[in-house]
Motif scaffolding. Structure first.
Motif, PDB file in Angstrom:
ATOM      1  N   ALA A 223       0.842  -1.192   0.000  1.00  0.00           N
ATOM      2  CA  ALA A 223       0.000   0.000   0.000  1.00  0.00           C
ATOM      3  C   ALA A 223       0.876   1.239   0.000  1.00  0.00           C
ATOM      4  O   ALA A 223       1.990   1.237   0.531  1.00  0.00           O
ATOM      5  N   PHE A 224       0.367   2.301  -0.601  1.00  0.00           N
ATOM      6  CA  PHE A 224       1.051   3.584  -0.638  1.00  0.00           C
ATOM      7  C   PHE A 224       0.147   4.654  -0.032  1.00  0.00           C
ATOM      8  O   PHE A 224      -1.083   4.592  -0.174  1.00  0.00           O
ATOM      9  N   ASP A 225       0.748   5.624   0.619  1.00  0.00           N
ATOM     10  CA  ASP A 225       0.013   6.792   1.106  1.00  0.00           C
ATOM     11  C   ASP A 225       0.078   7.878   0.047  1.00  0.00           C
ATOM     12  O   ASP A 225       1.166   8.314  -0.338  1.00  0.00           O
ATOM     13  N   GLU A 226      -1.085   8.316  -0.423  1.00  0.00           N
ATOM     14  CA  GLU A 226      -1.154   9.337  -1.465  1.00  0.00           C
ATOM     15  C   GLU A 226      -2.063  10.465  -0.991  1.00  0.00           C
ATOM     16  O   GLU A 226      -3.290  10.300  -0.937  1.00  0.00           O
ATOM     17  N   GLY A 227      -1.454  11.578  -0.629  1.00  0.00           N
ATOM     18  CA  GLY A 227      -2.225  12.721  -0.179  1.00  0.00           C
ATOM     19  C   GLY A 227      -3.074  12.440   1.043  1.00  0.00           C
ATOM     20  O   GLY A 227      -4.212  12.921   1.146  1.00  0.00           O
ATOM     21  N   GLY A 228      -2.508  11.645   1.952  1.00  0.00           N
ATOM     22  CA  GLY A 228      -3.245  11.321   3.168  1.00  0.00           C
ATOM     23  C   GLY A 228      -4.201  10.157   3.025  1.00  0.00           C
ATOM     24  O   GLY A 228      -4.847   9.752   3.997  1.00  0.00           O
ATOM     25  N   ARG A 229      -4.276   9.596   1.828  1.00  0.00           N
ATOM     26  CA  ARG A 229      -5.146   8.435   1.592  1.00  0.00           C
ATOM     27  C   ARG A 229      -4.281   7.206   1.335  1.00  0.00           C
ATOM     28  O   ARG A 229      -3.220   7.295   0.726  1.00  0.00           O
ATOM     29  N   ARG A 230      -4.741   6.070   1.774  1.00  0.00           N
ATOM     30  CA  ARG A 230      -4.019   4.813   1.609  1.00  0.00           C
ATOM     31  C   ARG A 230      -4.534   4.094   0.365  1.00  0.00           C
ATOM     32  O   ARG A 230      -5.737   3.833   0.242  1.00  0.00           O
ATOM     33  N   ARG A 231      -3.611   3.808  -0.562  1.00  0.00           N
ATOM     34  CA  ARG A 231      -3.990   3.091  -1.786  1.00  0.00           C
ATOM     35  C   ARG A 231      -3.307   1.729  -1.794  1.00  0.00           C
ATOM     36  O   ARG A 231      -2.085   1.642  -1.781  1.00  0.00           O
ATOM     37  N   GLU A 232      -4.122   0.692  -1.804  1.00  0.00           N
ATOM     38  CA  GLU A 232      -3.596  -0.664  -1.776  1.00  0.00           C
ATOM     39  C   GLU A 232      -3.398  -1.154  -3.208  1.00  0.00           C
ATOM     40  O   GLU A 232      -4.351  -1.267  -3.979  1.00  0.00           O
ATOM     41  N   VAL A 233      -2.156  -1.442  -3.560  1.00  0.00           N
ATOM     42  CA  VAL A 233      -1.819  -1.836  -4.934  1.00  0.00           C
ATOM     43  C   VAL A 233      -1.829  -3.353  -5.088  1.00  0.00           C
ATOM     44  O   VAL A 233      -2.314  -3.888  -6.090  1.00  0.00           O
ATOM     45  N   LEU A 234      -1.276  -4.059  -4.105  1.00  0.00           N
ATOM     46  CA  LEU A 234      -1.295  -5.525  -4.102  1.00  0.00           C
ATOM     47  C   LEU A 234      -1.962  -6.003  -2.822  1.00  0.00           C
ATOM     48  O   LEU A 234      -1.742  -5.441  -1.751  1.00  0.00           O
ATOM     49  N   ARG A 235      -2.757  -7.078  -2.943  1.00  0.00           N
ATOM     50  CA  ARG A 235      -3.548  -7.541  -1.808  1.00  0.00           C
ATOM     51  C   ARG A 235      -3.356  -9.043  -1.595  1.00  0.00           C
ATOM     52  O   ARG A 235      -3.887  -9.857  -2.350  1.00  0.00           O
ATOM     53  N   GLU A 236      -2.564  -9.378  -0.607  1.00  0.00           N
ATOM     54  CA  GLU A 236      -2.347 -10.770  -0.206  1.00  0.00           C
ATOM     55  C   GLU A 236      -2.087 -11.671  -1.423  1.00  0.00           C
ATOM     56  O   GLU A 236      -2.671 -12.735  -1.580  1.00  0.00           O
ATOM     57  N   LEU A 237      -1.168 -11.228  -2.250  1.00  0.00           N
ATOM     58  CA  LEU A 237      -0.848 -11.949  -3.486  1.00  0.00           C
ATOM     59  C   LEU A 237       0.211 -13.010  -3.214  1.00  0.00           C
ATOM     60  O   LEU A 237       1.236 -12.740  -2.586  1.00  0.00           O
ATOM     61  N   SER A 238      -0.044 -14.226  -3.694  1.00  0.00           N
ATOM     62  CA  SER A 238       0.930 -15.320  -3.590  1.00  0.00           C
ATOM     63  C   SER A 238       1.227 -15.852  -4.986  1.00  0.00           C
ATOM     64  O   SER A 238       0.316 -16.012  -5.811  1.00  0.00           O
ATOM     65  N   LEU A 239       2.507 -16.090  -5.244  1.00  0.00           N
ATOM     66  CA  LEU A 239       2.926 -16.541  -6.575  1.00  0.00           C
ATOM     67  C   LEU A 239       4.244 -17.286  -6.471  1.00  0.00           C
ATOM     68  O   LEU A 239       5.160 -16.828  -5.794  1.00  0.00           O
ATOM     69  N   ASP A 240       4.334 -18.429  -7.135  1.00  0.00           N
ATOM     70  CA  ASP A 240       5.584 -19.175  -7.259  1.00  0.00           C
ATOM     71  C   ASP A 240       6.014 -19.178  -8.719  1.00  0.00           C
ATOM     72  O   ASP A 240       5.197 -19.427  -9.610  1.00  0.00           O
ATOM     73  N   VAL A 241       7.290 -18.899  -8.953  1.00  0.00           N
ATOM     74  CA  VAL A 241       7.854 -18.943 -10.303  1.00  0.00           C
ATOM     75  C   VAL A 241       8.997 -19.952 -10.290  1.00  0.00           C
ATOM     76  O   VAL A 241       9.920 -19.851  -9.473  1.00  0.00           O
ATOM     77  N   ALA A 242       8.935 -20.915 -11.182  1.00  0.00           N
ATOM     78  CA  ALA A 242       9.925 -21.991 -11.211  1.00  0.00           C
ATOM     79  C   ALA A 242      11.240 -21.515 -11.817  1.00  0.00           C
ATOM     80  O   ALA A 242      11.260 -20.580 -12.628  1.00  0.00           O
ATOM     81  N   PRO A 243      12.358 -22.140 -11.457  1.00  0.00           N
ATOM     82  CA  PRO A 243      13.646 -21.796 -12.079  1.00  0.00           C
ATOM     83  C   PRO A 243      13.585 -21.959 -13.598  1.00  0.00           C
ATOM     84  O   PRO A 243      13.104 -22.972 -14.108  1.00  0.00           O
ATOM     85  N   GLY A 244      14.041 -20.950 -14.305  1.00  0.00           N
ATOM     86  CA  GLY A 244      14.051 -21.001 -15.764  1.00  0.00           C
ATOM     87  C   GLY A 244      12.724 -20.693 -16.421  1.00  0.00           C
ATOM     88  O   GLY A 244      12.629 -20.689 -17.654  1.00  0.00           O
ATOM     89  N   GLU A 245      11.695 -20.418 -15.642  1.00  0.00           N
ATOM     90  CA  GLU A 245      10.369 -20.137 -16.202  1.00  0.00           C
ATOM     91  C   GLU A 245      10.283 -18.688 -16.676  1.00  0.00           C
ATOM     92  O   GLU A 245      10.863 -17.784 -16.070  1.00  0.00           O
ATOM     93  N   VAL A 246       9.543 -18.473 -17.756  1.00  0.00           N
ATOM     94  CA  VAL A 246       9.251 -17.127 -18.252  1.00  0.00           C
ATOM     95  C   VAL A 246       7.786 -16.832 -17.966  1.00  0.00           C
ATOM     96  O   VAL A 246       6.894 -17.499 -18.503  1.00  0.00           O
ATOM     97  N   VAL A 247       7.535 -15.858 -17.113  1.00  0.00           N
ATOM     98  CA  VAL A 247       6.174 -15.500 -16.724  1.00  0.00           C
ATOM     99  C   VAL A 247       5.863 -14.089 -17.209  1.00  0.00           C
ATOM    100  O   VAL A 247       6.609 -13.146 -16.917  1.00  0.00           O
ATOM    101  N   ALA A 248       4.777 -13.957 -17.948  1.00  0.00           N
ATOM    102  CA  ALA A 248       4.312 -12.643 -18.390  1.00  0.00           C
ATOM    103  C   ALA A 248       3.259 -12.133 -17.422  1.00  0.00           C
ATOM    104  O   ALA A 248       2.355 -12.873 -17.026  1.00  0.00           O
ATOM    105  N   LEU A 249       3.379 -10.863 -17.036  1.00  0.00           N
ATOM    106  CA  LEU A 249       2.418 -10.222 -16.146  1.00  0.00           C
ATOM    107  C   LEU A 249       1.565  -9.264 -16.961  1.00  0.00           C
ATOM    108  O   LEU A 249       2.072  -8.294 -17.525  1.00  0.00           O
TER     109      LEU A 249
END
Length: 220
Positions: free
Chosen positions: A13-39
């Motif tokens: 989360a980031f504070d922007e002008g006194g307001r809290r903006r949550e960008v990522l929320r309890e995100l879980s992700l595994d990336v294997a060795p040598g894997e190419v992952v597009a977001l």
């Protein structure tokens, strides 16, 4: 085999002008060795923030980030800087080459930062087809050539993970396709793990897996 990259219930989360903006929320992700992952995801969905957390540029508000056997989110600021120098290679949309350094000097810089010498810079310039431009300054190169220099720089210090943020976004379609093929070819040849931020479905299609972000979570 343990994941090359692992995010465990990560929120940011980031504070922007006194307001809290949550960008990522309890995100879980595994990336294997040598894997190419597009977001994939709309602007503001958290794609670039996710890369910054993996690199240790930013710290999660909660949760943990691991790269290999290192819990990046538990490191001090200096430790994260040293970690990046050794383990992370960056490719940006707008190249970020140093204009006062030659092509070869730009590629050699990550090696010098970790105290290494050798001919790897020249080998990589040959691999991206720019061996004859080693003494040229970046402003004399086309956009596609500059991005190929950036690819060589990202691989020079033999990092375990490559983070690419819209690497073809500033290029025309044909040049972008060639740069993407080169990036993924070199990464797979060297068994690098790649996380690639993109807005383009064609770019995403070249990855091993596509992760779609929406509202700070994995939507698909």
């Amino acid at each position: 085999m343990p994941p090359a990259v692992q995010l465990l219930s990560v929120s940011k989360a980031f504070d922007e002008g006194g307001r809290r903006r949550e960008v990522l929320r309890e995100l879980s992700l595994d990336v294997a060795p040598g894997e190419v992952v597009a977001l994939l995801g709309r602007s503001g969905s958290g794609k670039s923030t996710l890369l910054n957390l993996i690199a240790g540029i930013e710290q999660p508000s909660q949760g943990a980030v691991r790269v290999g056997d290192v819990t990046v989110s538990a490191l001090s600021e200096r430790e994260r800087t040293l970690f990046r120098r050794h383990q992370i290679g960056f490719v940006y949309q707008f190249f970020h080459l140093l204009p006062t350094l030659t092509v070869e000097e730009n590629v050699r810089l990550p090696l010098e930062l970790v105290g290494r010498k050798g001919d790897e810079a020249r080998r990589l310039l040959a691999a991206v087809g720019l061996a004859d431009r080693a003494r040229t300054f970046p402003d004399r190169l086309s956009g596609g050539e500059q991005q190929r220099v950036a690819l060589a720089r990202a691989l020079a210090h033999d990092p375990s993970v490559i983070l690419a943020d819209e690497p073809t976004g500033a290029l025309d379609v044909e040049t972008g396709r060639k740069v993407l093929d080169l990036l993924l070819g070199l990464a797979r040849e060297r068994r690098k793990t790649v996380l690639l931020v993109t807005h383009g479905s064609e770019v995403a299609a070249a990855a091993d897996r596509v992760v779609v972000l929406a509202d700070g979570k994995i939507a698909a």
